[in-house]
Design a protein around this motif. Structure first.
Motif, short mmCIF file in Angstrom:
data_model
loop_
_atom_site.label_atom_id
_atom_site.label_comp_id
_atom_site.label_asym_id
_atom_site.label_seq_id
_atom_site.Cartn_x
_atom_site.Cartn_y
_atom_site.Cartn_z
N LEU A 161 -2.39 -12.99 -92.04
CA LEU A 161 -3.38 -12.33 -92.64
C LEU A 161 -3.11 -11.13 -93.95
O LEU A 161 -2.02 -10.61 -93.38
CB LEU A 161 -4.37 -11.91 -91.58
CG LEU A 161 -4.98 -12.62 -90.33
CD1 LEU A 161 -5.90 -12.08 -89.38
CD2 LEU A 161 -5.40 -13.62 -91.16
N GLY A 182 -7.68 -10.84 -94.00
CA GLY A 182 -8.28 -12.00 -93.98
C GLY A 182 -7.42 -12.65 -94.00
O GLY A 182 -6.16 -13.01 -94.44
N ASP A 183 -7.53 -13.99 -93.67
CA ASP A 183 -6.61 -15.67 -94.50
C ASP A 183 -5.51 -15.46 -95.27
O ASP A 183 -6.06 -15.51 -96.86
CB ASP A 183 -7.01 -16.95 -94.17
CG ASP A 183 -6.66 -17.22 -94.99
OD1 ASP A 183 -5.30 -17.81 -93.70
OD2 ASP A 183 -6.68 -18.77 -95.67
N ARG A 243 -12.63 -11.22 -95.27
CA ARG A 243 -12.21 -9.96 -93.55
C ARG A 243 -13.45 -10.45 -92.17
O ARG A 243 -13.29 -10.52 -91.06
CB ARG A 243 -12.13 -8.80 -93.63
CG ARG A 243 -11.11 -8.58 -94.73
CD ARG A 243 -11.39 -6.93 -94.41
NE ARG A 243 -10.94 -5.85 -93.20
CZ ARG A 243 -10.62 -4.95 -92.99
NH1 ARG A 243 -10.87 -4.12 -94.62
NH2 ARG A 243 -10.49 -4.02 -92.46
N ALA A 253 -12.02 -13.65 -90.88
CA ALA A 253 -10.94 -13.91 -89.83
C ALA A 253 -11.63 -12.99 -88.81
O ALA A 253 -10.73 -12.99 -87.90
CB ALA A 253 -10.01 -13.26 -90.65
N PRO A 307 -9.68 -16.48 -86.64
CA PRO A 307 -8.70 -16.53 -87.90
C PRO A 307 -8.12 -17.50 -88.39
O PRO A 307 -7.60 -17.79 -89.28
CB PRO A 307 -7.23 -15.56 -86.92
CG PRO A 307 -7.70 -14.56 -85.76
CD PRO A 307 -9.07 -15.54 -85.87
N TRP A 336 -10.52 -21.29 -91.56
CA TRP A 336 -9.99 -22.07 -92.77
C TRP A 336 -9.35 -23.29 -92.55
O TRP A 336 -9.94 -24.71 -92.87
CB TRP A 336 -9.65 -21.54 -93.91
CG TRP A 336 -9.10 -21.83 -94.70
CD1 TRP A 336 -7.71 -22.57 -95.44
CD2 TRP A 336 -10.16 -22.66 -95.95
NE1 TRP A 336 -7.70 -22.88 -96.62
CE2 TRP A 336 -9.36 -23.46 -97.05
CE3 TRP A 336 -10.95 -22.28 -96.33
CZ2 TRP A 336 -9.78 -23.56 -97.49
CZ3 TRP A 336 -11.81 -22.89 -97.10
CH2 TRP A 336 -11.10 -23.94 -98.87
#
Length: 101
Positions: A18, A22-23, A62, A65, A69, A72
């Motif tokens: 991350l 976020g990813d 965010r 995630a 997490p 995606w």
């Protein structure tokens, strides 16, 4: 011999990658797209729009995630295998088409 063998399980080996919560891949691509929009156009409207787009994308990624997490990666795998999975809720359901799954 009565005690069980303990193997350390390091957190860094299975922690999701991350950036800013976020990813990593989605976050970098969203921020690069907003930065390119701000730099290439070189006017105030596009700068404000790119800044707003970047802030909204960071917030949304965010939140995504925080929920999961690996969301995606799961979504990409689901899209990749969509043609493989039969669209039936139960294995004993009778198909209405002659297509063999």
């Amino acid at each position: 011999m009565s005690e069980l063998r303990r193997t350390p399980f390091y957190r860094a080996l299975h922690r999701p990658s991350l950036i800013w919560g976020g990813d990593r891949q989605l976050m970098l691509s969203a921020l690069f797209m907003s930065a390119i929009l701000m730099v290439v156009s070189m006017n105030t409207v596009s700068f404000v729009f790119g800044l707003l787009l970047g802030m909204i994308s960071v917030y949304a990624l965010r939140r995504m995630a925080q929920a999961d997490p690996l969301m995606w990666q799961v979504y990409v795998r689901q899209v990749k295998y969509a043609g493989y999975y039969p669209p039936f809720s139960r294995p004993f359901r009778v198909a209405k088409t002659a297509r063999v799954y």
